[in-house]
Design an enzyme around this catalytic site. Sequence first.
Site, mmCIF file in Angstrom:
data_model
loop_
_atom_site.group_PDB
_atom_site.id
_atom_site.type_symbol
_atom_site.label_atom_id
_atom_site.label_comp_id
_atom_site.label_asym_id
_atom_site.label_seq_id
_atom_site.Cartn_x
_atom_site.Cartn_y
_atom_site.Cartn_z
ATOM 1 N N HIS A 242 0.790 -1.238 0.000
ATOM 2 C CA HIS A 242 0.000 0.000 0.000
ATOM 3 C C HIS A 242 0.827 1.297 0.000
ATOM 4 C CE1 HIS A 242 -3.506 -2.480 0.942
ATOM 5 N NE2 HIS A 242 -2.812 -3.027 1.924
HETATM 6 C C1 BDR Z 1 -2.762 0.611 5.479
HETATM 7 O O1 BDR Z 1 -2.912 0.046 6.776
HETATM 8 C C2 BDR Z 1 -1.674 -0.369 7.281
HETATM 9 O O2 BDR Z 1 -1.781 -1.654 7.797
HETATM 10 C C3 BDR Z 1 -0.683 -0.257 6.160
HETATM 11 O O3 BDR Z 1 0.575 0.151 6.668
HETATM 12 C C4 BDR Z 1 -1.277 0.769 5.248
HETATM 13 O O4 BDR Z 1 -0.886 2.073 5.612
HETATM 14 C C5 BDR Z 1 -3.457 -0.265 4.479
HETATM 15 O O5 BDR Z 1 -4.816 -0.351 4.774
#
Ligand code: BDR
Length: 316
Positions: A242
């Site tokens: 992400h």
């Molecule tokens: C987001 O949530 C976190 O677990 C990850 O680092 C990312 O920023 C994805 O939904």
Amino acid sequence: MTPRKIIIDTDPGQDDALAILLALGSPELEVLGITCVAGNVPLPLTIRNARLVCELAGRRDMKIFAGCERPMVRDLVTAEIVHGETGLDGPDWDEPSMPVQDIHAVDWLVEVLMAADDGEITLCPVGPITNVAMAMVREPRIIPRIGQIVTMGGGYFVGGNTTPAAEFNVYVDPHAAAVMYRSGVPIVTMPLDVTHKALMSPEWIESVRTLGSDVGRKAAAMMSFYGRYDMKRYGERGGPLHDPATIAYLLEPGLYGGKDVFVEVETHSEITMGMTVVDYWHRLEREPNCHWISEVDSDGFYKLIRGRLMNLPAKS
Ligand code: BDR
Ligand code: CA
């Protein structure tokens, strides 16, 4: 070329770690500082992890700030189920030794933005938005000075990854996200809609592992650990990566496609708490407050990351 000045606001997290490494490996960007927030794991661990990542990158000089230890209104929710107990499970790490700055992240955000020219600094929040929103509430004069916010969070077409309706970062601090979307700062959002279109592959992770550097080996170990949860949940060969999408967008915006939309965050109903309500078809006829990204050149994204990891550790 003058590098673009950015601040990464983060809750590392393995994908946060890759976002930091991507930025530190990119000469087009000058990372002014890294502000830590509670999210994937509690604040003491996100600070530890940011320091570990900077040390791995050979950047012990980086300014790291401790920020908010809980969301603005709600209780903290963490994600050890994805990231492991430390938030950076996967590789073997020594404990970090580089310092943490002795000013609170929110105070520093206010200080550095007030001292900057209008539009000079870009913020990249890749965790819950608490620090950024708290800074906006504390000193609203910073708002017109922020050039752009490029953030990872939310989802529309693919729903949520923490509840059926909500993505993790927005779910953890929906009130902070609401402050950000109402601020008027130009926002680019990297939601699950786009991150789920660029999945890691085992071959790519292997190509990072064999870069021949400690950065490559540790990045690959992080990705292998972090991918396993999403692979099981979504039944794919790899998980989404992400947070680096924010940095990749700054480096190569041509990799992405999106649309200007009006976004609001649900902060009332428990069942849809933290949902990003996107007026994708302009039904409300409201002025757009965000550029919502939904398309990506996945191969280009992964090529970019691997290439920039080759620049690390930084030579001093
Ligand atoms: C987001 O949530 C976190 O677990 C990850 O680092 C990312 O920023 C994805 O939904
Ligand atoms: Ca994150």
